[in-house]
Scaffold this motif. Structure first.
Motif, PDB file in Angstrom:
ATOM      1  N   ALA A 103     -26.025  24.443 -42.564  1.00  0.00           N
ATOM      2  CA  ALA A 103     -26.766  25.604 -43.073  1.00  0.00           C
ATOM      3  C   ALA A 103     -27.520  25.241 -44.344  1.00  0.00           C
ATOM      4  CB  ALA A 103     -25.820  26.774 -43.327  1.00  0.00           C
ATOM      5  N   SER A 104     -26.899  24.469 -45.231  1.00  0.00           N
ATOM      6  CA  SER A 104     -27.548  24.089 -46.490  1.00  0.00           C
ATOM      7  C   SER A 104     -28.724  23.138 -46.264  1.00  0.00           C
ATOM      8  CB  SER A 104     -26.538  23.464 -47.457  1.00  0.00           C
ATOM      9  OG  SER A 104     -26.166  22.168 -47.014  1.00  0.00           O
ATOM     10  N   ARG A 105     -28.819  22.595 -45.072  1.00  0.00           N
ATOM     11  CA  ARG A 105     -29.926  21.702 -44.744  1.00  0.00           C
ATOM     12  C   ARG A 105     -30.946  22.387 -43.834  1.00  0.00           C
ATOM     13  NH1 ARG A 105     -25.830  19.457 -46.779  1.00  0.00           N
ATOM     14  NH2 ARG A 105     -25.942  17.429 -47.804  1.00  0.00           N
ATOM     15  N   GLY A 106     -30.871  23.713 -43.792  1.00  0.00           N
ATOM     16  CA  GLY A 106     -31.895  24.506 -43.110  1.00  0.00           C
ATOM     17  C   GLY A 106     -31.674  24.796 -41.648  1.00  0.00           C
ATOM     18  N   PHE A 107     -30.541  24.445 -41.099  1.00  0.00           N
ATOM     19  CA  PHE A 107     -30.281  24.712 -39.686  1.00  0.00           C
ATOM     20  C   PHE A 107     -29.554  26.041 -39.530  1.00  0.00           C
ATOM     21  CE2 PHE A 107     -30.570  20.056 -39.850  1.00  0.00           C
ATOM     22  CZ  PHE A 107     -31.568  19.856 -38.907  1.00  0.00           C
ATOM     23  N   GLY A 108     -29.882  26.754 -38.462  1.00  0.00           N
ATOM     24  CA  GLY A 108     -29.175  27.989 -38.160  1.00  0.00           C
ATOM     25  C   GLY A 108     -27.749  27.697 -37.726  1.00  0.00           C
ATOM     26  N   VAL A 109     -26.867  28.621 -38.043  1.00  0.00           N
ATOM     27  CA  VAL A 109     -25.457  28.520 -37.659  1.00  0.00           C
ATOM     28  C   VAL A 109     -25.091  29.849 -37.014  1.00  0.00           C
ATOM     29  CG1 VAL A 109     -23.101  28.244 -38.512  1.00  0.00           C
ATOM     30  CG2 VAL A 109     -24.951  26.914 -39.548  1.00  0.00           C
ATOM     31  N   GLU A 110     -24.697  29.809 -35.749  1.00  0.00           N
ATOM     32  CA  GLU A 110     -24.395  31.056 -35.054  1.00  0.00           C
ATOM     33  C   GLU A 110     -23.201  30.916 -34.114  1.00  0.00           C
ATOM     34  OE1 GLU A 110     -26.737  32.468 -31.637  1.00  0.00           O
ATOM     35  OE2 GLU A 110     -27.983  30.678 -31.915  1.00  0.00           O
ATOM     36  N   ALA A 111     -22.507  32.016 -33.944  1.00  0.00           N
ATOM     37  CA  ALA A 111     -21.399  32.085 -32.988  1.00  0.00           C
ATOM     38  C   ALA A 111     -21.850  32.909 -31.795  1.00  0.00           C
ATOM     39  CB  ALA A 111     -20.176  32.724 -33.629  1.00  0.00           C
ATOM     40  N   LEU A 112     -21.554  32.425 -30.610  1.00  0.00           N
ATOM     41  CA  LEU A 112     -21.913  33.139 -29.391  1.00  0.00           C
ATOM     42  C   LEU A 112     -21.140  34.462 -29.294  1.00  0.00           C
ATOM     43  CD1 LEU A 112     -23.630  32.964 -26.840  1.00  0.00           C
ATOM     44  CD2 LEU A 112     -21.763  31.736 -25.750  1.00  0.00           C
ATOM     45  N   PHE A 113     -19.859  34.431 -29.630  1.00  0.00           N
ATOM     46  CA  PHE A 113     -19.043  35.649 -29.565  1.00  0.00           C
ATOM     47  C   PHE A 113     -19.142  36.415 -30.868  1.00  0.00           C
ATOM     48  CE2 PHE A 113     -14.986  37.806 -30.488  1.00  0.00           C
ATOM     49  CZ  PHE A 113     -15.017  38.750 -29.474  1.00  0.00           C
ATOM     50  N   GLN A 114     -19.586  37.649 -30.773  1.00  0.00           N
ATOM     51  CA  GLN A 114     -19.637  38.572 -31.910  1.00  0.00           C
ATOM     52  C   GLN A 114     -18.872  39.832 -31.482  1.00  0.00           C
ATOM     53  OE1 GLN A 114     -21.169  37.924 -34.889  1.00  0.00           O
ATOM     54  NE2 GLN A 114     -21.731  35.901 -34.134  1.00  0.00           N
ATOM     55  N   PRO A 115     -17.719  40.105 -32.072  1.00  0.00           N
ATOM     56  CA  PRO A 115     -16.951  41.268 -31.611  1.00  0.00           C
ATOM     57  C   PRO A 115     -17.685  42.578 -31.882  1.00  0.00           C
ATOM     58  CG  PRO A 115     -15.985  40.341 -33.607  1.00  0.00           C
ATOM     59  CD  PRO A 115     -17.083  39.404 -33.185  1.00  0.00           C
ATOM     60  N   SER A 116     -17.625  43.446 -30.905  1.00  0.00           N
ATOM     61  CA  SER A 116     -18.219  44.781 -31.044  1.00  0.00           C
ATOM     62  C   SER A 116     -17.292  45.662 -31.877  1.00  0.00           C
ATOM     63  CB  SER A 116     -18.407  45.409 -29.662  1.00  0.00           C
ATOM     64  OG  SER A 116     -17.129  45.686 -29.083  1.00  0.00           O
ATOM     65  N   ALA A 117     -17.796  46.793 -32.306  1.00  0.00           N
ATOM     66  CA  ALA A 117     -16.972  47.747 -33.066  1.00  0.00           C
ATOM     67  C   ALA A 117     -15.769  48.181 -32.223  1.00  0.00           C
ATOM     68  CB  ALA A 117     -17.804  48.945 -33.487  1.00  0.00           C
TER      69      ALA A 117
END
Length: 195
Positions: free
Chosen positions: A94-108
């Motif tokens: 992330a500090s080198r400009g790359f996106g960081v994402e998780a496929l699973f995002q828990p819903s409410a």
């Protein structure tokens, strides 16, 4: 020839439906992808969990990628590995400009269900998971290891379960519902992985 993306995984989880897991995961690893994990955790510090992580093609071709792996040293202690590499990897890229994402995002709804599951464990509000969620205040269950707190939606959506959850069950969750979600063959495969 240009480098494609790279996926790394370890043996800390069971996947009983590779197509269900890999189809959406690999679809996120296009040319514009940075670092992609199945789950992100806020335990200790925000980070992608390294049991399954992918690097997009631009990351693999980058100097940052070569430097990350080039500076890595073997460590024998799991806690040191997590502190040095799992927690650091997301920050590094992330500090080198790359996106960081998780496929699973828990819903409410999944957050609410996980909170109820923690409180319904054998020790209720006195169980470790329920206590840790309470100590986290507003973040609640989101401050816990998502592979444990959200095991049911991860199982239902991706067909994966962490072996640590089955061996140690650190949050003292009711794991009986897993049996109802598994065929006999899947139960045998899980038992084999646990051995």
């Amino acid at each position: 020839e240009e480098a494609g993306g790279l996926v790394i995984l370890n043996s800390s989880f069971v996947c009983l439906d590779p197509a269900r897991l890999l189809a959406p995961f690999l679809a996120r690893l296009g040319e514009d992808a940075g670092l992609v994990g199945l789950t992100a955790s806020e335990e200790f510090a925000p980070h992608l969990q390294s049991y399954l992580v992918g690097f997009g093609p631009a990351v693999v071709r980058s100097e940052a990628f070569r430097a990350w792996w080039g500076e890595m040293r073997p460590l024998a202690d799991r806690n040191h590995v997590v502190a040095s590499y799992e927690l650091g990897m997301s920050r590094w890229f992330a500090s080198r400009g790359f996106g960081v994402e998780a496929l699973f995002q828990p819903s409410a709804e999944q957050v609410a269900q996980a909170t109820v599951r923690l409180a319904a464990g054998p020790r209720g509000a006195e169980g470790l998971g329920a206590r840790r969620a309470a100590e986290a205040g507003e973040r609640g269950v989101l401050a816990l290891n998502p592979t444990h707190a959200f095991w049911e939606p991860l199982w239902d959506r991706f067909g994966v379960v962490k072996l640590e959850l089955l061996r140690r069950n650190p949050y003292e969750l009711d794991m009986v519902p897993l049996r109802g979600r598994c065929t006999l063959r899947e139960r045998e495969l899980i038992a084999d992985a646990l051995r």
